[in-house]
Structure formats: C-alpha cells, structure tokens
Scaffold this active site. Structure first.
Site, PDB file in Angstrom:
ATOM      1  CG  HIS A   1      70.610  39.334  12.416  1.00  0.00           C
ATOM      2  ND1 HIS A   1      71.189  38.232  13.009  1.00  0.00           N
ATOM      3  CD2 HIS A   1      71.176  40.425  13.014  1.00  0.00           C
ATOM      4  CE1 HIS A   1      72.062  38.648  13.930  1.00  0.00           C
ATOM      5  NE2 HIS A   1      72.078  39.959  13.950  1.00  0.00           N
TER       6      HIS A   1
ATOM      7  CB  SER B   1      74.963  42.014  14.116  1.00  0.00           C
ATOM      8  OG  SER B   1      73.603  42.290  14.280  1.00  0.00           O
TER       9      SER B   1
END
Lengths: 231, 231
Positions: free
Chosen positions: A158, A121
C-alpha cells in the site's frame, strides 16, 4: 520459487483479487487445491468468513481452498499442501500467530521447494526478510519480527505518495521508510496499489500498472518501471 | 501527578511547542531545569541537535535543559532531575532504548512522585499503558511494548479522521484502533493535533482546540469537548 507478493488484494472500486486474476492463473498452473492462511484478520470477519470469500474467488478458477485454521495438525497440512495464499489484515497478528504455532519456518521450507505462494498486503510483508516495514498498528506483541525472507529485501505494501495538501504533522510513508533505513541496511520495495512482486525460479520482477519506489541505505529513492528486474 | 501528553509538538505552520506554551508554563511552575529525552529520534537530527532545539524553546521560559544522553549515569540523572520532557520520533526506537537502558521504570517512579512530565507524540505514547496504539513503523524490535501507564488508557497521537476522497485501500486510523480493540480491552484516546491530555493530581482532562475521539471495547466511538474530564 514461484511467488506473488501483492500490495493489496483489492483495487479501489474493484472486486476481490480481480486485478490479479491473470497472474494468479499463471501462479497456480496445474494446481487444483491450496491452503488459505486467514490469521492476519483481527475482526470484522471470522476465519471461516474470510476463507469463504477466498473460496468464492478461487471457485471461478476451479481451485479448491482449505482454511489453515480448519486443520487439526497445521504443520502436516502445510507439508501436504500444493500451494498457499496468505490474505491481508494486521501483520503483527499474522506474524505472532505463525511464530506461536511454529508455522513460519514450515511455510518457508515448503515454498522454497517450489510450491506456489500468493501474499497480499500482510501476506506480502511475511515474504520479506522481516515485518519492520509494515504499515500496521502493533495491536499484539509478536515473539519476533523475523519473516520468511522469500525475497532478499523488505516490502512496504500500500505504498502511498505524500499528500502535499495535508495539514498534518504525522510522518509520510517515505519518511517512515527512511527512518527504517537509519536502523537497518535492508532494501525496501515500496509497492503502490496495483503492483506486485513476481518471483519465478531465481528471477524477481516488479509487475503491475504503477511505478515501484525503491529505498536503499545511503541512496536516494528511485523508481522502477513495471516489468523491471529486481534480481 | 503533573503531566501533559500532547498529540504533537508542532502545529501545521506553527513553531516548535508554541501552541502549548501557556500549558507548559503551568506544568513546570517553579522548575528551572529539566531533562530532555531525545531517544525517539531515528535520524535527520542527532541527539545533540534535537536537544539544542528544545533548549532554544525552553530558554524563553528560563528553564535549563539537559539531554538524557549526556549523562554518564542516566538512572541517577533521572532520580536527581526536577522534571522531564520526551520528544517525538519513532515510538519503537524510544521504547526499545528505554527498556534496554532500564529507564522506563525509573522514569515512571520519578513522575509518580509528582515531578512534571511533558510528552509529545512518541513521548505521549509512553505515558499510556503500552505502545500498541502508536502510528509508527516497527523499525526496531523492542523487548516489550509495555510503557509507563501514567494514565489508565492508551493514547493515539496525531489522530486523523478518514479522508473520504482517498482511493486507497490502506486501513483508516479508526479501523486500526478498532482492530486494537478486538485484541485488547484498553481504552484508547484519539488525540487530534492541537489537543493534549492534562493530569493534575488524580484528575485527568482533555484540553486543546479540537474534539477528542474515545474508543472503548464494545462501544461506539464518541467525542469529548475540550476540558472534559477523563477520570
């Protein structure tokens, strides 16, 4: 280089780093100790608490983990390390902290010598050229958006497809990335959860269970299959 | 002061600014000409095209609209204007442009003399203390995140409740704003679509059809009814 840039640390309903375990074993082959960089975490859990969670996963691989925040001299800690892992959180906070401590360039230089790097991330965003395709809220002001450029493009972790049922006027992820491309010529890799970028030597592939969506200046977005070569 | 900071310009299925028409009429009472600031728009539509859309709405109110981009001397344009409207788009691009042109302070000073101001989405973010609670992607690097501070708090436009069905690991809006509050003590007004902040003189209220969610440092988030006084 030997790196993984993953969309997420944890799949829905899964355990921390579980879905990446086989790839992490291949990344850190012959490595028994790494440095964990917890600086993206803005709250909810302390740097110590975050590092404990990571230690607990890596103990199952017999890899020792030291939190970078524990080092008195963090530059020399990075220079002496055998490998790295940067966890997720807020990319603005991570980039601000790394720049203010003068660690972004040191980390980059070490990874470029071949030391293995795992990012999840926000930790993947800093592997890109800059952080201009993060999804995070700009809760702090970093002195620069520039990142390590371990790969010659930007990452959008994401990555989320538009929800056609949503009666909401906020921009979709695709719209946001297309807006980025009105101001920048950098390619963007939209990494859906379950996917990651793998770089071994000079070869870069996309891996995981999902298609990967690629955005390029002046081109319609397109999809790549798992295993496809990016460079 | 006499201002509206709206969550969005357009409700789902509605026309541009339609739901705000009565409030806009009250805002610009006795004003026959305003300046439109189109700088948030990163693409899809030119500054001229964006301004045309605004002209077309305001012609129904007999208010003439000039795009700020059309002025040779933009500072003096702002100083001579009777009122302002800043449209939505990308907050990073808007804030970068206003700071680089030296217009943020000039606009603030003019609004503080009582000239009416309407902001939608990114145009509302710049009415807050800073842009650290925007939802936008950081597609460009502004020289500062500071904004006009027309109200003594920050705004989160397009505030969206968590979707309990989403099998996705990205942060919810509430989580993001709570992360902001780990690094800042500024109050945040979560403006759902359909709501706006109205400031008349020193009095600030929340208006519209929805509850408004308030986030304060060290407090559980809470909701205010339409019409509630914020200050």
């Amino acid at each position: 280089m030997n790196i993984i840039l993953a969309s997420t640390s944890t799949l829905f309903g899964g355990n921390y780093l579980e879905y990446l375990k086989a790839e992490i074993i291949s990344l850190y082959q012959n490595i028994d100790e790494i440095i964990f960089i917890p600086f993206a975490r803005p709250g909810g859990i302390s740097h110590d608490g975050y590092t404990s969670k990571v230690k607990s996963f890596f103990s199952t691989l017999n890899i020792k983990v030291n939190g970078l925040h524990e080092f008195q001299d963090q530059k020399s800690g990075i220079n002496q390390a055998k490998g790295f892992f940067t966890g997720g959180g807020n990319t603005f906070l991570l980039v601000k902290t790394l720049h203010e401590l003068g660690l972004m360039e040191v980390l980059k230089a070490n990874i470029e010598t071949g030391k293995p790097y795992l990012g999840c991330s926000a930790g993947s965003n800093i592997g890109g050229i800059n952080m201009k395709t993060t999804n995070d809220m700009p809760i702090v002001y970093p002195p620069s958006f520039e990142c390590m450029g371990l790969v010659p493009f930007n990452v959008n972790p994401h990555y989320l497809d538009p929800n056609p049922d949503l009666k909401h006027n906020g921009e979709t992820r695709e719209t946001r990335i297309k807006e980025f491309l009105t101001q920048n010529e950098t390619k963007v890799i939209g990494l859906r959860e379950g996917n990651w970028i793998r770089k071994v030597g000079e070869k870069i592939t996309v891996e995981g269970t999902e298609l990967t969506r690629i955005f390029e200046h002046g081109k319609a977005p397109y999809e790549l299959n798992p295993g496809a070569v990016l460079l």
